[in-house]
Motif scaffolding. Structure first.
Motif, PDB file in Angstrom:
ATOM      1  N   PRO A  54       0.793  -1.230   0.000  1.00 57.52           N
ATOM      2  CA  PRO A  54       0.000   0.000   0.000  1.00 57.52           C
ATOM      3  C   PRO A  54       0.832   1.290   0.000  1.00 57.52           C
ATOM      4  CG  PRO A  54      -0.047  -1.024   2.164  1.00 57.52           C
ATOM      5  CD  PRO A  54       0.653  -1.990   1.240  1.00 57.52           C
ATOM      6  N   HIS A  55       2.128   1.182   0.224  1.00 56.56           N
ATOM      7  CA  HIS A  55       2.987   2.371   0.251  1.00 56.56           C
ATOM      8  C   HIS A  55       3.643   2.628  -1.095  1.00 56.56           C
ATOM      9  CE1 HIS A  55       2.320   2.362   4.511  1.00 56.56           C
ATOM     10  NE2 HIS A  55       2.659   1.084   4.531  1.00 56.56           N
ATOM     11  N   ALA A  74       7.046   6.741   3.431  1.00 60.72           N
ATOM     12  CA  ALA A  74       7.436   5.345   3.632  1.00 60.72           C
ATOM     13  C   ALA A  74       8.909   5.208   4.009  1.00 60.72           C
ATOM     14  CB  ALA A  74       7.137   4.526   2.380  1.00 60.72           C
ATOM     15  N   LEU A  75       9.754   6.085   3.501  1.00 61.25           N
ATOM     16  CA  LEU A  75      11.183   5.993   3.799  1.00 61.25           C
ATOM     17  C   LEU A  75      11.521   6.417   5.221  1.00 61.25           C
ATOM     18  CD1 LEU A  75      12.863   7.209   0.499  1.00 61.25           C
ATOM     19  CD2 LEU A  75      12.395   4.880   1.257  1.00 61.25           C
ATOM     20  N   ASN A  79       9.554  -0.039   9.704  1.00 59.91           N
ATOM     21  CA  ASN A  79       8.747  -1.236   9.438  1.00 59.91           C
ATOM     22  C   ASN A  79       8.432  -1.385   7.956  1.00 59.91           C
ATOM     23  OD1 ASN A  79       8.637  -2.053  12.142  1.00 59.91           O
ATOM     24  ND2 ASN A  79       6.910  -0.688  12.541  1.00 59.91           N
ATOM     25  N   ILE A  80       8.156  -0.286   7.288  1.00 56.76           N
ATOM     26  CA  ILE A  80       7.868  -0.334   5.846  1.00 56.76           C
ATOM     27  C   ILE A  80       9.115  -0.754   5.082  1.00 56.76           C
ATOM     28  CG2 ILE A  80       7.230   1.034   3.823  1.00 56.76           C
ATOM     29  CD1 ILE A  80       5.493   2.753   5.753  1.00 56.76           C
ATOM     30  N   ILE A  81      10.232  -0.155   5.422  1.00 56.18           N
ATOM     31  CA  ILE A  81      11.489  -0.496   4.745  1.00 56.18           C
ATOM     32  C   ILE A  81      11.826  -1.967   4.966  1.00 56.18           C
ATOM     33  CG2 ILE A  81      13.979  -0.088   4.720  1.00 56.18           C
ATOM     34  CD1 ILE A  81      13.298   2.872   5.347  1.00 56.18           C
ATOM     35  N   ASN A  82      11.683  -2.439   6.189  1.00 55.55           N
ATOM     36  CA  ASN A  82      11.960  -3.850   6.467  1.00 55.55           C
ATOM     37  C   ASN A  82      11.005  -4.762   5.704  1.00 55.55           C
ATOM     38  OD1 ASN A  82      14.194  -3.487   8.122  1.00 55.55           O
ATOM     39  ND2 ASN A  82      12.940  -3.260   9.953  1.00 55.55           N
ATOM     40  N   HIS A  83       9.763  -4.345   5.563  1.00 54.14           N
ATOM     41  CA  HIS A  83       8.801  -5.130   4.778  1.00 54.14           C
ATOM     42  C   HIS A  83       9.268  -5.226   3.326  1.00 54.14           C
ATOM     43  CE1 HIS A  83       5.069  -6.722   3.217  1.00 54.14           C
ATOM     44  NE2 HIS A  83       5.015  -5.709   2.366  1.00 54.14           N
ATOM     45  N   TRP A  84       9.707  -4.112   2.743  1.00 59.62           N
ATOM     46  CA  TRP A  84      10.211  -4.132   1.369  1.00 59.62           C
ATOM     47  C   TRP A  84      11.425  -5.043   1.256  1.00 59.62           C
ATOM     48  CZ3 TRP A  84      10.081   1.870   0.340  1.00 59.62           C
ATOM     49  CH2 TRP A  84       8.758   2.266   0.144  1.00 59.62           C
TER      50      TRP A  84
END
Length: 93
Positions: A54-55, A74-75, A79-84
């Motif tokens: 979603p980001h 997102a950057l 948590n978002i970065i780790n998900h990527w």
């Protein structure tokens, strides 16, 4: 936000597969991947996985050039970065 070991791993993978950042500004990054043709099926699967996040607004891919549009905030979120990064780790090129 990214640990030193993750940075080293990403740099190693980028070097191995000929990944270069062609252009980057907030919310957008364009990269080229020299070895895309040897890994086309996995590249398509990886891009589809990333498109489901979603980001990420949109990803355009054309023969080794990948244009990724993402939400700038997102950057700032570990948590978002780790998900990527976990998405990338699913694919062993």
């Amino acid at each position: 936000m990214i640990t030193a070991s993750k940075k080293l791993k990403l740099l190693t993978l980028a070097t191995k597969y000929g990944v270069e950042v062609e252009n980057s500004f907030p919310g957008n990054i364009v990269i080229s991947i020299a070895t895309w043709d040897r890994h086309e099926t996995k590249m398509i699967q990886l891009i589809e996985d990333l498109k489901g996040d979603p980001h990420i607004k949109n990803i355009i891919w054309d023969q080794g050039i990948v244009n990724i549009h993402y939400y700038e905030h997102a950057l700032e979120d570990r948590n978002i970065i780790n998900h990527w990064l976990r998405i990338f780790e699913k694919y062993s090129f």
